[in-house]
Design a protein around this motif. Structure first.
Motif, PDB file in Angstrom:
ATOM      1  N   ASN A 184       0.821  -1.219   0.000  1.00 28.30           N
ATOM      2  CA  ASN A 184       0.000   0.000   0.000  1.00 28.30           C
ATOM      3  C   ASN A 184       0.857   1.272   0.000  1.00 28.30           C
ATOM      4  N   VAL A 185       2.078   1.167   0.513  1.00 32.30           N
ATOM      5  CA  VAL A 185       2.999   2.307   0.393  1.00 32.30           C
ATOM      6  C   VAL A 185       3.321   2.561  -1.080  1.00 32.30           C
ATOM      7  N   GLN A 186       3.648   1.484  -1.793  1.00 29.56           N
ATOM      8  CA  GLN A 186       3.976   1.614  -3.217  1.00 29.56           C
ATOM      9  C   GLN A 186       2.772   2.135  -4.006  1.00 29.56           C
ATOM     10  N   ALA A 188       0.310   4.051  -2.946  1.00 33.70           N
ATOM     11  CA  ALA A 188       0.133   5.479  -2.677  1.00 33.70           C
ATOM     12  C   ALA A 188       1.140   6.310  -3.470  1.00 33.70           C
ATOM     13  N   GLN A 189       2.376   5.861  -3.472  1.00 34.32           N
ATOM     14  CA  GLN A 189       3.421   6.604  -4.185  1.00 34.32           C
ATOM     15  C   GLN A 189       3.189   6.586  -5.695  1.00 34.32           C
ATOM     16  N   GLU A 190       2.690   5.471  -6.200  1.00 35.54           N
ATOM     17  CA  GLU A 190       2.393   5.391  -7.641  1.00 35.54           C
ATOM     18  C   GLU A 190       1.263   6.341  -8.032  1.00 35.54           C
ATOM     19  N   GLN A 191       0.384   6.637  -7.041  1.00 37.83           N
ATOM     20  CA  GLN A 191      -0.702   7.589  -7.290  1.00 37.83           C
ATOM     21  C   GLN A 191      -0.243   9.036  -7.090  1.00 37.83           C
ATOM     22  N   GLY A 192       1.030   9.205  -6.735  1.00 40.39           N
ATOM     23  CA  GLY A 192       1.597  10.551  -6.643  1.00 40.39           C
ATOM     24  C   GLY A 192       1.642  11.146  -5.255  1.00 40.39           C
ATOM     25  N   PHE A 193       1.370  10.328  -4.237  1.00 44.54           N
ATOM     26  CA  PHE A 193       1.363  10.835  -2.864  1.00 44.54           C
ATOM     27  C   PHE A 193       2.594  10.371  -2.097  1.00 44.54           C
ATOM     28  N   LYS A 194       3.114  11.268  -1.261  1.00 44.17           N
ATOM     29  CA  LYS A 194       4.152  10.871  -0.323  1.00 44.17           C
ATOM     30  C   LYS A 194       3.497  10.173   0.867  1.00 44.17           C
ATOM     31  N   VAL A 195       4.268   9.333   1.539  1.00 39.91           N
ATOM     32  CA  VAL A 195       3.755   8.615   2.714  1.00 39.91           C
ATOM     33  C   VAL A 195       4.599   8.999   3.921  1.00 39.91           C
ATOM     34  N   TYR A 196       3.989   9.777   4.821  1.00 39.79           N
ATOM     35  CA  TYR A 196       4.621  10.144   6.092  1.00 39.79           C
ATOM     36  C   TYR A 196       3.882   9.381   7.194  1.00 39.79           C
ATOM     37  N   THR A 197       4.580   8.533   7.915  1.00 38.75           N
ATOM     38  CA  THR A 197       3.908   7.668   8.888  1.00 38.75           C
ATOM     39  C   THR A 197       4.292   8.015  10.323  1.00 38.75           C
ATOM     40  N   TRP A 198       3.413   7.684  11.260  1.00 44.47           N
ATOM     41  CA  TRP A 198       3.559   8.055  12.678  1.00 44.47           C
ATOM     42  C   TRP A 198       3.117   6.894  13.541  1.00 44.47           C
ATOM     43  N   THR A 199       3.361   6.977  14.853  1.00 45.96           N
ATOM     44  CA  THR A 199       4.509   7.584  15.491  1.00 45.96           C
ATOM     45  C   THR A 199       5.441   6.435  15.839  1.00 45.96           C
TER      46      THR A 199
END
Length: 225
Positions: A184-186, A188-199
């Motif tokens: 799901n990280v890949q 999201a990135q393929e759709q043009g979004f950065k992934v910032y995850t917490w915490t």
């Protein structure tokens, strides 16, 4: 990958305070994350909770206290609650600032302040990310100023975060790390979004999530990334 200090450097100093943000800068973060509410007199207050009860020697809802009342309170008997302007003046352009819209009716005030700093202090839109769990606030900010970089927070669903991110032309999604998979990280990135995850605070979790190639990690302990 960028390292983002959660509420400053929450593992070292009281959260959302100037000492916490200074500690994060001392640890060479790429960004700091903070929370904002609007107080009774209209200023943007940097505090996580809807009340001052947990973190200060006072009590009451942030939205029902004036700036002078809030400034009279103390964290650990010595530290004031900062305004967003005070944090921006401390941080300067040393790192980017992730502003979480925590309270209601924060979108317009945050948009106005970002515009002020861009016009008067040589900031750019790249110096800010504005995130929220609240669809209404994200939608409002997108309507007011679509140039502001948005991040969609989620503790429930990456799919929902992507849906909102698409609707509001967000730059990033901010899912809790427990929701992430390499796939799901890949996606999201393929759709043009950065992934910032917490915490992420435990070394084992940090090392695992790093292998997912996320764009950024939000942590209480920036030195552990």
């Amino acid at each position: 990958m960028v390292y983002i200090g959660h509420r400053g450097a929450k593992g070292h100093q009281p959260e959302n305070t100037l000492p916490s943000f200074q500690k994060a800068l001392d640890l060479n973060v790429d960004g700091i994350e903070l929370d904002v509410h609007v107080c009774k007199t209209g200023e943007l207050i940097v505090i996580h909770d809807f009340t001052v009860d947990r973190t200060t020697n006072g009590s009451g809802a942030v939205s029902e206290l004036s700036l002078s009342e809030i400034k009279s309170l103390r964290i650990n008997d010595e530290i004031e609650i900062p305004t967003l302007e005070e944090v921006l003046d401390l941080v300067g352009k040393k790192c980017f600032i992730n502003i979480e819209l925590k309270g209601r009716h924060t979108a317009k005030a945050v948009s106005n302040l970002i515009e002020k700093y861009i016009l008067e202090n040589d900031y750019s839109y790249e110096d800010f990310v504005v995130s929220s769990f609240q669809r209404e606030e994200l939608e409002m900010l997108f309507t007011i100023n679509p140039k502001i970089h948005l991040g969609v927070l989620s503790q429930a669903s990456v799919s929902q975060a992507l849906e909102w991110a698409t609707a509001f032309s967000a730059k990033a999604i901010h899912p809790h790390f427990s929701l992430l998979t390499p796939e799901n990280v890949q996606k999201a990135q393929e759709q043009g979004f950065k992934v910032y995850t917490w915490t992420l605070n435990e070394t084992e979790d940090i090392e695992r999530i790093k292998t997912y190639n996320v764009n950024g990690i939000i942590t209480d302990f920036p030195e552990r990334i």
